[in-house]
Design a protein around this motif. Structure first.
Motif, short mmCIF file in Angstrom:
data_model
loop_
_atom_site.label_atom_id
_atom_site.label_comp_id
_atom_site.label_asym_id
_atom_site.label_seq_id
_atom_site.Cartn_x
_atom_site.Cartn_y
_atom_site.Cartn_z
N ARG A 1 0.82 -1.15 0.21
CA ARG A 1 0.12 -0.22 -0.04
C ARG A 1 0.75 1.22 -0.16
O ARG A 1 1.67 1.45 0.95
N THR A 2 0.69 2.00 -0.87
CA THR A 2 1.60 3.15 -1.22
C THR A 2 1.28 4.26 -0.20
O THR A 2 0.04 4.40 0.35
N LEU A 3 2.37 4.94 0.39
CA LEU A 3 2.11 5.84 1.58
C LEU A 3 1.93 7.28 0.91
O LEU A 3 2.72 7.48 0.16
N ALA A 4 1.02 7.96 1.43
CA ALA A 4 0.89 9.31 1.20
C ALA A 4 1.75 10.10 2.06
O ALA A 4 2.05 9.57 3.22
N PRO A 5 2.10 11.20 1.81
CA PRO A 5 2.92 11.98 2.72
C PRO A 5 2.64 12.21 4.07
O PRO A 5 3.35 12.26 4.99
N ALA A 6 1.30 12.24 4.29
CA ALA A 6 0.72 12.13 5.56
C ALA A 6 1.02 10.94 6.38
O ALA A 6 0.83 10.78 7.57
N ASP A 7 1.24 9.79 5.69
CA ASP A 7 1.33 8.59 6.52
C ASP A 7 2.86 8.41 7.19
O ASP A 7 3.13 7.47 7.76
N TYR A 8 3.67 9.60 6.78
CA TYR A 8 4.92 9.30 7.56
C TYR A 8 5.62 10.64 7.72
O TYR A 8 4.84 11.78 7.32
N THR A 9 6.63 10.85 8.65
CA THR A 9 7.48 11.95 8.64
C THR A 9 8.90 11.70 8.17
O THR A 9 9.28 10.81 8.83
N GLN A 10 9.39 12.58 7.67
CA GLN A 10 10.72 12.49 7.37
C GLN A 10 11.61 13.89 7.74
O GLN A 10 11.28 14.90 7.47
N ASP A 11 12.71 13.63 8.53
CA ASP A 11 13.47 14.84 8.83
C ASP A 11 14.87 14.66 8.28
O ASP A 11 15.06 13.53 7.36
N ALA A 12 15.91 15.39 8.73
CA ALA A 12 17.14 15.14 7.95
C ALA A 12 17.84 14.00 8.29
O ALA A 12 18.71 13.72 7.78
N GLU A 13 17.45 13.16 9.32
CA GLU A 13 17.93 11.96 9.71
C GLU A 13 17.19 10.72 9.77
O GLU A 13 17.79 9.57 9.70
N THR A 14 15.77 10.89 9.75
CA THR A 14 14.98 9.74 9.84
C THR A 14 13.84 9.84 9.15
O THR A 14 13.16 10.98 8.69
N LEU A 15 13.22 8.66 9.07
CA LEU A 15 11.75 8.36 8.35
C LEU A 15 11.10 7.69 9.50
O LEU A 15 11.50 6.52 9.70
N THR A 16 9.90 8.30 9.88
CA THR A 16 9.10 7.61 10.90
C THR A 16 7.74 7.20 10.35
O THR A 16 7.32 8.04 9.71
N ILE A 17 7.60 6.03 10.71
CA ILE A 17 6.25 5.54 10.04
C ILE A 17 5.25 5.04 11.23
O ILE A 17 5.76 3.85 11.72
N PRO A 18 4.28 5.74 11.61
CA PRO A 18 3.62 5.54 12.99
C PRO A 18 2.43 4.37 12.18
O PRO A 18 2.25 4.12 11.11
N GLY A 19 1.91 3.71 12.99
CA GLY A 19 0.70 2.83 13.11
C GLY A 19 1.01 1.38 12.11
O GLY A 19 0.31 0.75 11.33
#
Ligand code: B3K
Ligand code: ZN
Length: 877
Positions: free
Chosen positions: A72-90
């Motif tokens: 299932r393709t993730l939409a930008p709202a499904d994750y957060t990306q900063d300079a050092e990490t990618l976070t996918i909740p749930g």
């Protein structure tokens, strides 16, 4: 301080928490294009920790193109990306994550992650470079199996290499082709490697003790494979050694090494695909010196030995770095001792330990062998982790004895194979197999600083007893008291004539000529009995512990030891101690000419000892280095006075032993073809050491001898020996030799590196100006780490006399280089900072200027974390 990112909090050992997700398998696809490589990653993830935790992956400078969870393709709202990490909740408890990112290998000047060198793709992932390739839990305790598909232009990148076994390859449309590699051994991502490019292969094979055939391939620049033959030979010797000395066999069917020119350090132990700095792999007699051959042999072995100590068993977290590095250095030192001679190897190892590690441990950059916090782990690939780490293992083997040590190591290999573990788990294996309590031994890992050992000896002739009092003062680093450490002290007794004396240990019936006492508190008294004649104590034989032994024995004893100690390490040590005292007397303005002559004579005798080998004699002729002398004079050291004093003693020896040294220089000449083995290397080393001493008395005949040596050189060892001797004389002969050398070798990068280094090391007063001028030389390319180091480290580390120029020009130069390098390669820049951190040794006018340059670095805008961490610590505030 203004760093590129907000100042981060230190990472602390006590905060360690196991990973929240395991990666059960990973498939990577690298679609290689120099400035726009696509990386698709498919991770099979399974939750290991608390149910609610989001998935947090590391990722730096990655352009995220797409991501999906279970298709299932993730939409930008499904994750957060900063300079050092990618976070996918749930995320669910078990799922497949697919990501696609774009990276720019061509623009990667930090040489970490995937980058290009000489038109080829290559990788460097340790410690945290994998996060610059794809999103991943970039930590050593996440082990997984890798399948890697590489795709690239077939004509430009005909070889596509990765870890493990090649399982598929083929042509694609256009000029593209691909290869798929599978590594059956679970590994952390820092051991991932990929290489693509045009490379020649030197192939060979090795049959393991159990009869499996392993293909060995060394990949090098086209046309260079003959220069990899020595490395191949060393590899096969190392593989056999690991089987016979440690019971460790190689596991894959293929073992590959690739040489690259642009590399931040020496080499890297990626599983089944080691990547080497070409300076530590390529050699032939014309372009490489004996020292290069020796380094190649030891680094090839080191990286190979990591297959068991580092790869099969890796570190739980980066605080445990010594678990793989200290142990692997111990193993490579054992190999070199076998190949090169145990005493000579031990002397060289200890010399390096003292110059680099003792200095580090005495200054603001001191840290425990297992540190408890860091900002950038790259800054902890230090002499302390490596060399002191190896000394700790050596002490463990002395304390336990060979058999118990081997049993403990075998248990470690059995118990922890395929996992990521800790220093405690390692030591527990030895405690278990030997039944010994090793809890106090752990202090060696936790406490910085070099312990001082003092031994007081009282002889009672009538009772024939020698009362020894051993005391340690262990510091916890500069100005901090420490806990006492268990210190093995190997010792023996001589008599005044140099004959070995027997003695009895307390409670022992049988006499012995050598014993190992273990000092495990602050003080210990031991009575040796049956000591028939006034003894000369030979203590800390073979340097049985990494401590500073206080030397208050009278010089008379030093001469006995120098002439006759059966322990060759201590024989050498006695010579060093005598020389040190004579040089320090000159620094104090009180030359002891009587003893200088006596020392020269004693050296002369030692040089004529038929039983001693040439390599050992060459080491006897090398007086203590200027940096080590500065340590002895801290905090008032004056490098100019030290240089002058040391040269004066050398000149005295040159005059005194002129005939003998001239004779050696002549007699050791050989018309035989060059062969890199220890015997030939020892002969060349002694011949060059004799020349080197002679030019301290630079009259016309000695000048002519140095020029003649250089002109007649039939190999690089002699060419550099001659050039180095001429560098001490300076002036026209040196300039002429430099010009001839450059003309002959300008198309050989590894030789041009030597040309830069020899100029940086030259003692002449024009050196600072010359070094500054060389930064504008057309062959000076600071983006090639070897070239930068040749000039900058050659000057700042190998030439204390000129680096510490009273006007501060040397310090300014180094700070400038740190700052300019930091803009494109922070790891490399940080490794240059060290010499400025030594300010604690030098007289205040120099120390103030050194700190001033550190402050200038710290105040610079846009500093990397690497340099910021080191420069702030080096200031010691
Ligand atoms: N393990 C590597 C060193 C990696 C350094 C990363 N900054 C080489 C070695 O010690 O064998
Ligand atoms: Zn290593």
């Amino acid at each position: 301080m203004r760093t590129e990112q907000p100042v981060p909090l230190p990472i602390r050992l006590e905060d360690y928490a196991p990973p929240a997700f395991r990666v059960e398998a990973v498939r990577l696809e690298l679609d290689l294009q120099p400035s726009a490589t696509r990386v698709r990653a498919r991770l099979e993830l399974r939750r290991d920790g608390g149910a609610a935790a989001p998935l947090v992956l590391d990722g730096v400078r990655l352009k995220l193109l797409a991501a999906s969870v279970d298709g299932r393709t993730l939409a930008p709202a499904d994750y957060t990306q900063d300079a050092e990490t990618l976070t996918i909740p749930g995320v669910p408890d078990a799922f497949v994550l697919e990501t696609e990112v774009q990276i720019d290998p061509q623009g990667n000047t930090a040489l970490e992650g995937l980058y290009m060198s000489g038109g080829r793709f290559c990788t460097q992932c340790e410690a945290e470079g994998f996060r610059k390739i794809t999103f991943f839990p970039d930590r050593p305790d996440v082990l997984t199996r890798y399948t890697v598909r590489l795709e690239a232009d077939a004509s430009t990148y005909p070889r596509l290499l990765s870890n493990g076994n090649l399982v598929a390859q083929g042509r694609l449309d256009g000029d593209r082709h691909f290869a798929v590699w599978n590594d059956p051994f679970p590994k952390p991502c820092y051991l991932f490697a990929a290489v693509a490019g045009e490379l020649d292969e030197l192939a060979d094979s090795f049959v393991t003790l159990s009869g499996r055939e392993v293909r060995l391939s060394i990949y090098v620049d086209p046309g260079q494979s003959a220069r990899a033959e020595y490395a191949m030979d060393a590899l096969k010797r190392a593989m056999r050694f690991d089987e016979t000395a440690f019971g460790r066999e190689y596991d894959l069917d293929l073992f590959m090494i690739v040489a690259v020119r642009d590399f931040n350090f020496g080499a890297m132990e990626n599983k089944g695909l080691n990547i080497f700095n070409s300076s530590l792999l390529l050699a032939d007699p014309e372009t490489a010196t004996d020292a290069d051959y020796e380094r190649i042999e030891s680094v090839v072995a080191h990286e190979y030995f990591h297959n068991w100590t580092g790869n099969r068993i890796t570190c739980r977290d980066w605080f445990q770095l010594c678990l793989k590095e200290g142990l692997t250095v111990f193993r490579d030192q054992a190999f070199s001792a076998q190949e090169r001679g145990a005493a000579v190897q031990r002397i060289k190892d200890v010399r390096a330990l003292r110059t680099r590690q003792f200095a580090e441990d005495a200054g603001p950059l001191a840290h425990p062998v297992r540190p408890s916090s860091y900002l950038k782990i790259d800054n902890f690939y230090t002499a302390t982790i490596y060399e002191k780490g190896a000394e700790i293992i050596r002490m463990l083997s002395i304390l336990l004895g060979e058999a118990d040590f081997r049993r403990g190591l075998d248990l470690y290999f059995d118990r922890w194979d395929g996992t990521a573990t800790t220093v405690e788990a390692f030591l527990a294996c030895f405690a278990e197999t030997s039944g010994r309590d090793l809890s106090s031994f752990m202090t060696w890992y936790e406490q910085p600083g070099t312990p001082r050992l003092a031994i007081e000896a009282l002889y009672d002739e009538a009772a024939e007893v020698l009362d020894l009092t051993l005391r340690q003062t262990s510091s916890g680093g500069p100005d901090r008291p420490g806990k006492p450490l268990p210190i093995p002290v190997k010792l023996g007794l001589l008599d005044g004539e140099g004959a070995a004396q027997a003695f009895r240990l307390p409670g022992a019936d049988a006499p012995t000529r050598e014993a190992t006492l273990v000092l495990d508190g602050a003080e210990m008294r031991v009575r040796l009995e049956g000591v028939a004649r006034l003894p000369v104590l030979s203590a800390l034989r073979n340097f049985s512990a990494p401590v500073v032994l206080g030397a208050d024995a009278p010089p008379r004893e030093g001469y006995v030891l120098l002439a006759a100690d059966p322990d060759l390490f201590n024989r050498w040590e006695a010579g060093q101690a005598l020389a040190r005292e004579l040089i320090l007397a000159r620094v104090r303005g009180q030359p002891d000419e009587v003893n200088e002559a006596r020392f020269a004579e004693a050296l002369g005798h030692a040089l004529q000892d038929e039983a001693a080998d040439n390599a050992f004699k060459a080491l006897l002729l090398e007086l203590p280095g200027e940096a080590d002398l500065a340590s002895a004079l801290a905090p008032h050291a004056d490098p100019t006075l030290i240089h002058i004093a040391r040269e004066a003693l050398r000149a005295c020896i040159a005059v005194h032993l002129s005939e003998l040294l001239t004779g050696l220089h002549g007699a050791l000449q050989s018309g035989d073809d060059f062969s890199p083995e220890a015997a030939g290397a020892g002969r060349r080393a002694l011949r060059i050491a004799a020349l080197d001493m002679l030019v301290a008395d630079p009259h016309a005949a000695n000048q002519a001898r140095a020029s003649g040596h250089f002109d007649a050189a039939a190999n690089m060892t002699d060419a550099m020996g001659g050039l180095s001797a001429l560098s001490q004389i300076g002036g026209a002969p040196f300039d002429a030799a430099l010009a001839a050398f450059y003309t002959r070798w300008k198309s050989e990068p590894l030789v041009v590196d030597k040309w830069f280094a020899v100029q940086a090391r030259a003692p002449g007063e024009e050196t600072v100006g010359r070094v500054l001028g060389l930064t504008a030389h057309p062959a000076f390319d600071p983006r090639t780490p070897n070239r930068l180091r040749a000039l900058v480290v050659g000057f700042s580390v190998a030439n204390p006399f000129r680096f510490h120029a009273p006007d501060g020009a040397g310090y300014r130069f180094l700070a400038d280089q740190v700052l300019s390098t930091d803009a494109f390669n922070p790891t490399l820049a940080a490794r240059l900072v060290g010499p400025l951190g030594d300010h604690g040794r030098y007289r205040s006018a120099l120390a103030d200027q050194m700190r001033g340059q550190l402050e200038r670095i710290v105040g610079h805008t846009g500093l990397s974390r690497n340099v910021a961490e080191l420069a702030v610590k080096a200031l010691g505030v």
